[in-house]
Design an enzyme around this catalytic site. Structure first.
Site: not given
Ligand code: NAD
Length: 712
Positions: A452, A431, A502, A464
């Site tokens: 994104h 993000s 964002n 994005e």
């Molecule tokens: P989350 O915490 O729900 O999920 C992250 C997952 O990654 C977890 O299940 C964790 O076990 C796994 N993980 C960690 N290290 C790992 C590795 N080395 N190999 C494989 N899996 C691994 O997080 P999220 O909300 O899904 O966010 C993920 C990404 O997406 C982040 O970069 C976040 O900034 C981005 N993002 C989030 C949102 C949102 O609203 N949640 C929106 C857009 C982008």
């Protein structure tokens, strides 16, 4: 060049629509004039010489897409609108009165005025093709059907179904149209016209019985066929519309009013009331704005253009790293579009939850008849969970969605660089972290790109695509084409912290935080934003995102942009005192028995003794909106976004910025940039806060009396 072509084969006429220089057939002034004169010719020869008429289309996958929106957009007075609607209906009614067996042979999109034309034919046939989509989407443009749709459709599919179709603007498939009695026969696409001709012959010979609608159940029969039932139905329909649109969109309410007042009345009265209601809506700013958003949407189906010299790579199989909220959502989306994926996590629980969530979404799609049962099993089976990189060696595109931590992401990209082939595109769903930095870890940064998604992935239409300084044209083109294939609207933005959406959104969330700190009640802050048309208030949104994530992103942006993006201290206080380090959705608000209410301890936690302030609703709204406009102007100044349209479509599709306001920057233009600049200076002075200082781009527009879209 003619838009209509009439052929007469034996005693059956075939009227073919083919709007010149256009991908789709539209009902514009020229087409309607031609139709008028052809209907007169047919009327003169009907009965003896000609016995049947097939209305068809020469365009592949398109019957008639509707009335010409450009002509509707230009309507400047209610009088002109009534005239247009009445003339259209006069011509279609003549078509309806022809002493012929008339059949509309629907080979694809049959929308708005196109369906109204088909409804004036005595029968409708359609092809089995998936391109067949039939509906009256006028409410999506802030209008109601103006060529008799509110009058004809209830007679054919019944009052309940017709009202629901008109209110939702949704389209139905050929098989559903057959079930509803909207079409009478389905034929193979290649034989649509021939089989329609045979159908006419059978009708002429009296050999065919046309079965229309199925019998209704008791409940629907009561709602449709008794005055009391209809009163209940219209009342409920009105309440549902208000709940869904929050009263911002007048068109569906007008549609209910017209159907209610005209159902069972004379055709003339019905026609006139429909035209009058149409004319009132056609001149509203809301309709004009929704038409602008329609054009924006159309434009972004192909824009940003992929350079014709670059051939995007095929993407047959994907890898996804991280099966959390986003990774799981992306896997489900890919499955929906029949793209197999390997979904990797380090945590079995995360994989289990991702599969369960995906199954829930597929099941829901089956319940809503978007998918068939066997498709659910197939699509779910396309998601292949794993805790290793096995299978990633033959993926064409990998999407990383692990936690928002540069070190962890770099480690993942190093591994991906080694395990995948050099042709695979490596995309990050970060993000806020710079793609260039993430890419440094991969052995070939040219194939690293940002992709994104917005949460929830299956519902938010935007992605994005972020190009780093090293991203190759080929990787970019492959990513853009792939994102469109999975149904997303794409904007390409520069690699800066927060990217485009964002970065703009955070200035708004932060401002809500400052208002809170100054003693404004948080439910008031949320109400003001919702009253403006935002789908939820900023504080509610922080809860949705999770205050921990919101704070993390806010700190990253503060680090990058300094004082003007200083994170509102409230975020830190709430995060630290409430749920340190824990991801939670209940923070500012708590949920009890399915009801959401303000957390009674929140002011204490935030260190605010008395939640009341002298800030007016108007000032609060301006503060939240104007900082966004200012930040968006900066993004244009720095080339993060290429043009105002990119900001507007991005804010509508990525954050739910109200479409009836036509976009953040169109809205800014409606206020006047000079007005915004003046107000920002006032805020800066009053609050002694740098974050309100207007940027040079905005100042220069104000000085030269220009808006984002040109001269105001
Ligand atoms: P989350 O915490 O729900 O999920 C992250 C997952 O990654 C977890 O299940 C964790 O076990 C796994 N993980 C960690 N290290 C790992 C590795 N080395 N190999 C494989 N899996 C691994 O997080 P999220 O909300 O899904 O966010 C993920 C990404 O997406 C982040 O970069 C976040 O900034 C981005 N993002 C989030 C949102 C949102 O609203 N949640 C929106 C857009 C982008």
């Amino acid at each position: 060049m003619d838009a209509l072509n009439l052929k007469i084969e034996n005693d059956i006429a075939i009227l073919e629509f083919d709007t010149p220089d256009s991908r789709v057939n539209v009902l514009n002034r020229q087409t309607m004039q031609e139709l008028d004169s052809i209907v007169d010719q047919l009327a003169a020869r009907a009965g003896s010489e000609i016995k049947g008429l097939i209305v068809s289309s020469k365009k592949e996958g398109i019957f008639i897409a509707g009335a010409d929106i450009k002509e509707i957009e230009k309507i400047s007075s209610a009088k002109e609108a009534v005239e247009k609607a009445q003339i259209g209906k006069y011509i279609l009614n003549k078509l309806g009165r022809l002493n012929l067996i008339t059949v509309a042979a629907i080979n694809g999109a049959c929308l708005g005025g196109g369906l109204e034309l088909a409804l004036h034919c005595k029968y409708r046939t359609a092809s089995f093709s998936e391109a067949v989509r039939i509906g009256l989407p006028e409410v999506k443009l802030g209008l109601i059907p103006g060529f008799g749709g509110t009058q004809k459709l209830p007679k054919i599919v019944g009052l309940l179904r017709a009202t629901n179709m008109i209110l939702s603007g949704e389209m139905v498939s050929g098989p559903d149209a057959l079930r509803y009695g909207l079409v009478d026969r389905l034929f193979p696409p290649m034989r649509l016209v021939e089989d329609s001709r045979d159908f006419i012959r059978e009708l002429l010979n009296g050999r065919v019985a046309v079965k229309r609608r199925k019998k209704q159940g008791l409940r629907n029969s009561f709602l449709e066929n008794t005055p009391l039932g209809r009163a209940v139905f219209f009342d409920q329909a009105g309440k549902n519309v208000i709940k869904k649109t929050k009263g911002f969109y007048p068109a569906p309410l007008k549609a209910i009013e017209v159907i209610k007042r005209t159902y069972g009345q004379s055709a003339e009265r019905g026609s006139l009331l429909e035209s009058e209601a149409f004319s009132k809506l056609a001149v509203t700013e809301i309709s004009k704005n929704l038409i602008k958003v329609f054009y924006l949407n159309e434009e972004f189906k192909n824009f940003p253009w992929v350079d014709a010299a670059i051939k995007p790579a095929r993407v047959d199989k994907c890898g996804i790293v991280g099966a959390g909220v986003m990774g799981g959502g992306i896997a489900q989306l890919l499955g929906f579009y029949d793209i197999p994926s390997r979904l990797k996590d380090i945590n079995y629980e995360a994989l289990k939850t991702a599969l369960k969530t995906a199954k829930g979404l597929f099941d829901y799609a089956a319940k809503k008849r978007i998918l068939r049962r066997h498709q659910v099993d197939y699509k779910l089976g396309l998601i292949s969970p794993t805790v290793t990189y096995k299978g990633f060696e033959n993926t064409d595109l990998v999407i990383e969605a692990v936690v928002e931590d540069l070190n962890i992401k770099q480690k993942v990209f190093k591994e991906l660089g080694e395990i995948t082939t050099c042709a695979a595109v490596l995309a990050s769903n970060t993000s806020s972290l710079p793609i260039t930095k993430i890419a440094e870890a991969a052995n070939s940064p040219d194939r690293v790109v940002g992709l994104h998604f917005f949460n929830p992935v299956h519902r938010m239409p935007l992605v994005e695509v972020i190009r780093s300084s090293r991203t190759s044209d080929q990787a970019l083109a492959t990513t853009i084409r792939f994102a469109r294939r999975i149904g997303k609207v794409v904007i390409v933005v520069k690699d800066v912290p927060g990217f485009l959406i964002n970065r703009i959104l955070l200035s708004y969330l932060n401002e809500a935080g400052f208002l809170f700190e100054e003693g404004m009640k948080m439910d008031d802050i949320d109400r003001i934003a919702r009253d403006f048309g935002m789908p939820m208030g900023p504080i509610e949104l922080i809860d949705e995102i999770g205050v921990d994530v919101g704070y993390k992103v806010a700190k990253i942006l503060e680090g990058a942009y300094g004082e003007r993006m200083r994170a509102a201290p409230i975020l830190e206080k709430v995060r630290d005192k409430m749920f340190p380090g824990k991801k939670t959705k209940s923070c500012f608000y708590i949920r009890a028995k399915n009801k959401k209410m303000p957390n009674p301890d929140i002011y204490k936690i935030a260190g605010i003794s008395r939640a009341d302030s002298a800030i007016s609703d108007e000032v609060a709204l301006k503060r939240m909106l104007y900082v966004m406009i200012n930040e968006a102007a900066r993004c244009l100044e720095e080339g993060v976004a290429d043009r105002p349209q990119t900001v507007d479509i991005g804010m509508i599709m990525g954050t739910g910025f109200p479409p009836f306001r036509a976009g953040l920057l169109r809205y800014a233009d409606s206020l006047g940039t000079d007005n915004i600049v003046r107000t920002l200076y006032d805020f800066e002075k009053a609050k002694k806060a740098e974050r309100f200082r207007p940027c040079n781009y905005l100042i220069s527009m104000a000085q030269t009396k220009r808006g984002f879209y040109g001269t105001i």
